[in-house]
Design a protein around this motif. Structure first.
Motif, PDB file in Angstrom:
ATOM      1  N   ILE A  47      65.491  56.151  34.525  1.00 41.90           N
ATOM      2  CA  ILE A  47      65.046  54.887  35.114  1.00 41.90           C
ATOM      3  C   ILE A  47      64.777  55.060  36.612  1.00 41.90           C
ATOM      4  CG2 ILE A  47      65.718  52.489  35.617  1.00 41.90           C
ATOM      5  CD1 ILE A  47      64.937  53.078  32.649  1.00 41.90           C
ATOM      6  N   ALA A  48      65.618  55.809  37.296  1.00 45.09           N
ATOM      7  CA  ALA A  48      65.409  56.058  38.726  1.00 45.09           C
ATOM      8  C   ALA A  48      64.108  56.829  38.950  1.00 45.09           C
ATOM      9  CB  ALA A  48      66.596  56.821  39.310  1.00 45.09           C
ATOM     10  N   ASP A  49      63.824  57.806  38.098  1.00 44.57           N
ATOM     11  CA  ASP A  49      62.572  58.563  38.215  1.00 44.57           C
ATOM     12  C   ASP A  49      61.363  57.649  38.018  1.00 44.57           C
ATOM     13  OD1 ASP A  49      63.921  60.930  38.703  1.00 44.57           O
ATOM     14  OD2 ASP A  49      63.728  61.675  36.641  1.00 44.57           O
ATOM     15  N   ILE A  50      61.449  56.762  37.032  1.00 45.00           N
ATOM     16  CA  ILE A  50      60.354  55.818  36.777  1.00 45.00           C
ATOM     17  C   ILE A  50      60.165  54.904  37.987  1.00 45.00           C
ATOM     18  CG2 ILE A  50      59.657  53.822  35.377  1.00 45.00           C
ATOM     19  CD1 ILE A  50      61.099  55.291  32.993  1.00 45.00           C
ATOM     20  N   ASN A  51      61.268  54.375  38.506  1.00 48.03           N
ATOM     21  CA  ASN A  51      61.182  53.511  39.696  1.00 48.03           C
ATOM     22  C   ASN A  51      60.592  54.251  40.881  1.00 48.03           C
ATOM     23  OD1 ASN A  51      62.173  51.136  38.555  1.00 48.03           O
ATOM     24  ND2 ASN A  51      64.284  51.709  38.937  1.00 48.03           N
ATOM     25  N   LYS A  52      60.961  55.517  41.028  1.00 41.57           N
ATOM     26  CA  LYS A  52      60.431  56.320  42.138  1.00 41.57           C
ATOM     27  C   LYS A  52      58.927  56.495  41.994  1.00 41.57           C
ATOM     28  CE  LYS A  52      60.849  60.759  44.442  1.00 41.57           C
ATOM     29  NZ  LYS A  52      61.438  62.087  44.421  1.00 41.57           N
ATOM     30  N   MET A  53      58.474  56.788  40.781  1.00 45.24           N
ATOM     31  CA  MET A  53      57.036  56.961  40.558  1.00 45.24           C
ATOM     32  C   MET A  53      56.274  55.675  40.858  1.00 45.24           C
ATOM     33  SD  MET A  53      56.647  59.327  37.182  1.00 45.24           S
ATOM     34  CE  MET A  53      58.261  59.395  36.419  1.00 45.24           C
ATOM     35  N   ILE A  54      56.806  54.553  40.432  1.00 43.60           N
ATOM     36  CA  ILE A  54      56.148  53.272  40.706  1.00 43.60           C
ATOM     37  C   ILE A  54      56.144  53.009  42.208  1.00 43.60           C
ATOM     38  CG2 ILE A  54      56.313  50.759  40.418  1.00 43.60           C
ATOM     39  CD1 ILE A  54      57.414  51.369  37.557  1.00 43.60           C
ATOM     40  N   GLY A  55      57.286  53.236  42.844  1.00 47.72           N
ATOM     41  CA  GLY A  55      57.378  53.038  44.291  1.00 47.72           C
ATOM     42  C   GLY A  55      56.405  53.911  45.066  1.00 47.72           C
ATOM     43  N   GLU A  56      56.294  55.172  44.658  1.00 47.66           N
ATOM     44  CA  GLU A  56      55.364  56.094  45.319  1.00 47.66           C
ATOM     45  C   GLU A  56      53.920  55.603  45.197  1.00 47.66           C
ATOM     46  OE1 GLU A  56      55.683  59.049  47.144  1.00 47.66           O
ATOM     47  OE2 GLU A  56      57.793  58.462  47.260  1.00 47.66           O
ATOM     48  N   SER A  57      53.598  55.023  44.041  1.00 48.02           N
ATOM     49  CA  SER A  57      52.205  54.597  43.816  1.00 48.02           C
ATOM     50  C   SER A  57      51.826  53.384  44.643  1.00 48.02           C
ATOM     51  CB  SER A  57      51.966  54.334  42.333  1.00 48.02           C
ATOM     52  OG  SER A  57      52.597  53.142  41.928  1.00 48.02           O
TER      53      SER A  57
END
Length: 113
Positions: A98-108
């Protein structure tokens, strides 16, 4: 891309998460632990203290040393129980996903934040 496509992709992501190995394994072991009242009570106590201390840390406040010590002691006792150790291990794996998914969304979207 129109709004509807974004929501459709979000729904797809939500379904993918619910079908993921990390989610299914964590859900299953969580159900097992929570169905054993003694284990559930101990895990709930641990999680309550952990949450309180994480909240203090996020607010920049001084953490309670006695509570941190109790948290460590509880953890050491709890991981001796194989089901609870598995619960904590699966929880970590799920939270990392979940943290990885949130990071990817945040980066985008970082250019507008």
């Amino acid at each position: 891309m129109d709004n509807m496509k974004v929501y459709e992709k979000c729904k797809d992501l939500a379904c993918s998460i619910k079908e993921s190995k990390e989610y299914l394994e964590f859900r299953d072991i969580k159900n097992i632990v929570h169905n054993e009242l003694q284990l559930k009570d101990k895990v709930d106590e641990f999680e309550k203290i952990r949450y309180e201390e994480q909240l203090l840390a996020m607010q920049g406040e001084k953490q309670n040393e006695a509570k941190l010590q109790k948290l460590q002691e509880l953890y050491e006792i709890l991981i001796k129980e194989p089901k609870v150790k598995e619960y904590f291990d699966k929880e970590v794996k799920f939270n990392l996903m979940i943290a990885d998914i949130n990071k990817m969304i945040g980066e985008s979207i970082k250019d507008v934040l």
